[in-house]
Design a protein around this motif. Structure first.
Motif: not given
Length: 154
Positions: A129-150
């Motif tokens: 049904r869903s993933i924990n809010l903080a976990n989902t946020t971390a997954i998405a944020l780290y992908e965005a940040w990874r794309q920008r070379g951290f």
């Protein structure tokens, strides 16, 4: 830097963990009221540990106030019902990662607002049904940040 937007968060430890995440990635956290807790909540403070003073956190009385502070920007609404995967986006500094309350996610009418650039999902096993809010946020944020070379100020 990326901006995280929580619409009416309900569970203090999720917001506390995200305060810590924002501090450690150089991101901003924006919260839309009503909140399901007081900022003095011990669970919020415990989850955020000593990162509260290191993070940029802003509380908005309503979504219009948040839009006023955040736009113009790409706004990615996260939903378990979205068709597009969070890894299919080329994130840019200033993008807004938008998440709904833990109990129900972003309401459909909010996901369809003209301010929303796209709806994204984090893949899960069928029947989940869903993933924990903080976990989902971390997954998405780290992908965005990874794309920008951290780069500093994720």
């Amino acid at each position: 830097m990326f901006r995280i937007l929580f619409y009416r968060p309900e569970i203090p430890p999720n917001t506390g963990n995200t305060i810590r995440l924002a501090a450690n990635t150089g991101s901003q956290l924006h919260l839309v009221e009503p909140l399901g807790f007081a900022f003095e909540d011990k669970h919020l403070r415990r989850a955020g540990l000593d990162y509260h003073d290191l993070a940029y956190v802003r509380v908005h009385p309503d979504l219009d106030s948040a839009w006023h502070a955040l736009l113009p920007a790409n706004v990615y609404a996260f939903s378990s019902h979205a068709d597009r995967c969070y890894t299919d986006v080329a994130y840019q500094p200033g993008d807004v990662l938008f998440f709904g309350p833990e109990s129900a996610g972003l309401p459909e009418e909010i996901q369809r607002l003209p301010e929303i650039t796209d709806r994204l999902r984090v893949p899960m096993m069928p029947g989940s049904r869903s993933i924990n809010l903080a976990n989902t946020t971390a997954i998405a944020l780290y992908e965005a940040w990874r794309q920008r070379g951290f780069a500093a100020g994720g």
